[in-house]
Design a protein around this motif. Structure first.
Motif, PDB file in Angstrom:
ATOM      1  N   LEU A   1      -6.721  10.525  -3.669  1.00  0.00           N
ATOM      2  CA  LEU A   1      -6.487   9.077  -3.617  1.00  0.00           C
ATOM      3  C   LEU A   1      -7.633   8.358  -2.930  1.00  0.00           C
ATOM      4  O   LEU A   1      -8.124   8.801  -1.886  1.00  0.00           O
ATOM      5  CB  LEU A   1      -5.182   8.792  -2.870  1.00  0.00           C
ATOM      6  CG  LEU A   1      -4.737   7.326  -2.861  1.00  0.00           C
ATOM      7  CD1 LEU A   1      -4.000   6.997  -4.156  1.00  0.00           C
ATOM      8  CD2 LEU A   1      -3.837   7.035  -1.665  1.00  0.00           C
TER       9      LEU A   1
ATOM     10  N   LYS B   1      -0.920   1.202   6.315  1.00  0.00           N
ATOM     11  CA  LYS B   1      -1.704   2.281   5.722  1.00  0.00           C
ATOM     12  C   LYS B   1      -1.319   3.656   6.280  1.00  0.00           C
ATOM     13  O   LYS B   1      -1.275   4.639   5.523  1.00  0.00           O
ATOM     14  CB  LYS B   1      -3.190   1.999   5.948  1.00  0.00           C
ATOM     15  CG  LYS B   1      -4.138   3.117   5.569  1.00  0.00           C
ATOM     16  CD  LYS B   1      -5.559   2.623   5.577  1.00  0.00           C
ATOM     17  CE  LYS B   1      -5.954   1.939   6.855  1.00  0.00           C
ATOM     18  NZ  LYS B   1      -5.997   2.852   8.023  1.00  0.00           N
TER      19      LYS B   1
ATOM     20  N   GLN C   1       2.351   1.749  -3.532  1.00  0.00           N
ATOM     21  CA  GLN C   1       1.366   2.234  -4.494  1.00  0.00           C
ATOM     22  C   GLN C   1       0.910   3.663  -4.207  1.00  0.00           C
ATOM     23  O   GLN C   1       0.728   4.465  -5.131  1.00  0.00           O
ATOM     24  CB  GLN C   1       0.141   1.316  -4.500  1.00  0.00           C
ATOM     25  CG  GLN C   1       0.387  -0.073  -5.045  1.00  0.00           C
ATOM     26  CD  GLN C   1      -0.904  -0.890  -5.067  1.00  0.00           C
ATOM     27  OE1 GLN C   1      -1.938  -0.436  -5.549  1.00  0.00           O
ATOM     28  NE2 GLN C   1      -0.837  -2.099  -4.532  1.00  0.00           N
ATOM     29  N   ALA C   2       0.696   3.976  -2.916  1.00  0.00           N
ATOM     30  CA  ALA C   2       0.068   5.248  -2.568  1.00  0.00           C
ATOM     31  C   ALA C   2       1.039   6.431  -2.558  1.00  0.00           C
ATOM     32  O   ALA C   2       0.681   7.536  -2.990  1.00  0.00           O
ATOM     33  CB  ALA C   2      -0.609   5.132  -1.206  1.00  0.00           C
TER      34      ALA C   2
ATOM     35  N   PHE D   1      -9.322   6.502   2.895  1.00  0.00           N
ATOM     36  CA  PHE D   1      -8.909   5.110   3.095  1.00  0.00           C
ATOM     37  C   PHE D   1     -10.026   4.341   3.798  1.00  0.00           C
ATOM     38  O   PHE D   1     -10.655   4.845   4.731  1.00  0.00           O
ATOM     39  CB  PHE D   1      -7.640   5.040   3.945  1.00  0.00           C
ATOM     40  CG  PHE D   1      -6.403   5.492   3.224  1.00  0.00           C
ATOM     41  CD1 PHE D   1      -5.612   4.594   2.534  1.00  0.00           C
ATOM     42  CD2 PHE D   1      -6.038   6.829   3.243  1.00  0.00           C
ATOM     43  CE1 PHE D   1      -4.475   5.021   1.860  1.00  0.00           C
ATOM     44  CE2 PHE D   1      -4.904   7.266   2.577  1.00  0.00           C
ATOM     45  CZ  PHE D   1      -4.117   6.357   1.883  1.00  0.00           C
TER      46      PHE D   1
ATOM     47  N   ILE E   1       0.839  -1.205   0.000  1.00  0.00           N
ATOM     48  CA  ILE E   1       0.000   0.000   0.000  1.00  0.00           C
ATOM     49  C   ILE E   1       0.871   1.251   0.000  1.00  0.00           C
ATOM     50  O   ILE E   1       0.540   2.262  -0.643  1.00  0.00           O
ATOM     51  CB  ILE E   1      -0.992   0.001   1.202  1.00  0.00           C
ATOM     52  CG1 ILE E   1      -1.995   1.147   1.077  1.00  0.00           C
ATOM     53  CG2 ILE E   1      -0.251   0.067   2.528  1.00  0.00           C
ATOM     54  CD1 ILE E   1      -2.929   1.041  -0.083  1.00  0.00           C
TER      55      ILE E   1
ATOM     56  N   GLY F   1      -8.039   4.727  -1.315  1.00  0.00           N
ATOM     57  CA  GLY F   1      -7.253   3.553  -0.933  1.00  0.00           C
ATOM     58  C   GLY F   1      -8.077   2.516  -0.209  1.00  0.00           C
ATOM     59  O   GLY F   1      -8.790   2.829   0.749  1.00  0.00           O
TER      60      GLY F   1
ATOM     61  N   LYS G   1      -6.673   5.229  -7.652  1.00  0.00           N
ATOM     62  CA  LYS G   1      -7.221   4.166  -6.816  1.00  0.00           C
ATOM     63  C   LYS G   1      -6.168   3.103  -6.565  1.00  0.00           C
ATOM     64  O   LYS G   1      -5.527   2.628  -7.502  1.00  0.00           O
ATOM     65  CB  LYS G   1      -8.455   3.552  -7.488  1.00  0.00           C
ATOM     66  CG  LYS G   1      -9.591   4.548  -7.687  1.00  0.00           C
ATOM     67  CD  LYS G   1     -10.769   3.924  -8.414  1.00  0.00           C
ATOM     68  CE  LYS G   1     -11.876   4.964  -8.644  1.00  0.00           C
ATOM     69  NZ  LYS G   1     -13.028   4.397  -9.388  1.00  0.00           N
ATOM     70  N   VAL G   2      -5.991   2.775  -5.286  1.00  0.00           N
ATOM     71  CA  VAL G   2      -5.051   1.710  -4.916  1.00  0.00           C
ATOM     72  C   VAL G   2      -5.763   0.733  -3.994  1.00  0.00           C
ATOM     73  O   VAL G   2      -6.615   1.129  -3.179  1.00  0.00           O
ATOM     74  CB  VAL G   2      -3.785   2.269  -4.227  1.00  0.00           C
ATOM     75  CG1 VAL G   2      -3.017   3.171  -5.181  1.00  0.00           C
ATOM     76  CG2 VAL G   2      -4.132   3.020  -2.952  1.00  0.00           C
ATOM     77  N   SER G   3      -5.416  -0.532  -4.122  1.00  0.00           N
ATOM     78  CA  SER G   3      -6.081  -1.558  -3.309  1.00  0.00           C
ATOM     79  C   SER G   3      -5.110  -2.691  -3.038  1.00  0.00           C
ATOM     80  O   SER G   3      -4.401  -3.145  -3.948  1.00  0.00           O
ATOM     81  CB  SER G   3      -7.319  -2.088  -4.034  1.00  0.00           C
ATOM     82  OG  SER G   3      -7.943  -3.115  -3.284  1.00  0.00           O
TER      83      SER G   3
END
Length: 422
Positions: free
Chosen positions: A41, A51, A30-31, A186, A27, A43, A207-209
């Protein structure tokens, strides 16, 4: 990949190295680049994925490049809104840790304690504020906080925020924010309600997951015990005789249940403490500190209170009561098996909880391995039946005598009702 490859600046790298952070989690990897580009963002990440650092590190970098405006003249440039006191304190501590070699200042506010010390911190001037919704709105209403100069807004644990009924409070805060800002949201789950909020506050977000909620942490060994409700306390005490269980987080569905579990354990000379919403902030912090420092071996918590607990070396999680929402099971067991360490999640299931177990296993796509040979096997194979409340007899029926002349039953009416409830 390392943090230097993410273009993290020297002062923050120095702090991360001091804390022995060697490489970013998925995470974070990516973030961080998106946030450094000042993009909004969205997340999706569950507990234990790193996180907090994923948003704290780039926020510190963006704000430190602009420099402080002098002690006492600082305006709040960043706000992190989070649902619980414990989580607010944890995030605040993270900012202080990662930003210890920058010139930024930080503050944290939450309810349940006197606001006077928090007022004093605000008056000194801070760059980054971590807050819970209720206390933040109170202080805004008193004219003690102005968010018009805000540059970055983080809505953390958005799903839990909604679960706790903070939606209106969150909307009230959002109305106080400037239109032009960077927004980060988030959440561990992405329900339609969360997406509705995201669509209303995010502008063309990245978008991140990571770690979908349906997949349990690979390093967590899961086991299941079928046991009658009345024998759960005995089974828990029996299992805690194992000396390899050096720290255990026990989940109770209710606050009253958490307190009762602690009393049962203490009678068996097992050091335990409870943490839930009815406890004072001082009691909650003491219980959490003692647990982290291994003074207390067992911490019993409700789901909401446990949301802010971050312990890297937690060996065991016990689901004393199975959760009503299957996704919550994933969040619970994710408290152990963190930072690459192994962990064990032990779940108790009585007859009435079998439908909850079925939902959990359906979500994960696999069965939880069952331990069949134990001292307290399930023998009650029928659902619990709640007794119907008995109506008091009508003293006038079949009697001509006045009510006051009727003989009174032994004990007060309140005592009789209490007996029926038992």
């Amino acid at each position: 990949m390392n943090f230097k490859e993410l273009n993290v600046i020297g002062p923050i790298l120095k702090a991360l190295e001091k804390e022995k952070y060697e490489s970013p989690t998925p995470i974070q990897e990516q973030a961080i680049p998106h946030i450094l580009k000042q993009r909004d963002l969205l997340g999706c990440a569950q507990t234990g994925t790193g996180k907090t650092a994923a948003f704290a590190v780039p926020m510190l970098q963006l704000l430190s490049k602009k420099g402080g405006s002098g002690k006492g003249n600082r305006s709040i440039k960043a706000l992190v809104l989070t649902p619980t006191r414990e989580l607010a304190i944890q995030i605040y501590d993270s900012f202080r840790t990662y930003g210890q070699f920058t010139n930024l200042t930080y503050g944290v506010i939450f309810g349940g304690v006197s606001q006077v010390p928090q007022e004093q911190v605000l008056r000194t001037g801070i760059d980054i504020l971590v807050a819970t919704p209720g206390r933040l709105n109170d202080l805004i209403g008193q004219g003690l906080i102005n968010l018009k100069a805000l540059e970055i807004f983080v809505l953390d644990e958005a799903d839990r925020m909604l679960d706790m009924g903070f939606l209106n409070d969150v909307k009230k805060v959002i109305r106080q924010l400037p239109a032009k800002k960077q927004t980060l949201l988030f959440s561990a789950t992405m329900s339609p309600d969360i997406m509705e909020i995201a669509n209303s506050i995010l502008v063309k977000p990245e978008k991140v997951s990571v770690t979908p909620v349906s997949s349990a942490v690979d390093t967590v060994q899961q086991v299941l015990y079928h046991v009658d409700k009345g024998n759960k306390k005995e089974l828990l005490k029996h299992l805690l005789q194992d000396p390899t269980i050096d720290s255990a987080l026990v989940f109770s569905r209710t606050k009253h249940g958490a307190d009762k579990i602690v009393k049962d354990l203490e009678r068996a000379n097992i050091k335990a403490a409870a943490i839930h919403g009815n406890k004072s902030q001082g009691n909650r912090q003491t219980a959490l500190s003692n647990f982290k420092n291994r003074v207390t071996r067992v911490l019993v918590a409700t789901d909401i209170a446990a949301r802010g607990i971050d312990i890297d070396e937690l060996s065991h999680v016990f689901n004393y009561d199975l959760p009503n929402v299957p996704e919550t099971y994933i969040h619970r067991i994710g408290r152990t098996g963190r930072a690459g360490l192994e962990g064990t999640a032990i779940s108790f299931c009585d007859f009435d909880e079998k439908p909850l177990l079925k939902d959990i296993e359906k979500l994960m796509g696999k069965k939880v391995p069952e331990v069949k040979n134990h001292p307290y096997p399930m023998v009650v194979l029928t659902p619990a039946v709640k007794a119907e409340p008995q109506r008091p007899a009508n003293p006038r029926k079949n009697s001509k005598a006045p009510v006051q002349n009727q003989p009174r039953a032994a004990g007060t009416r309140k005592q009789q009702q209490k007996t029926h409830c038992q």
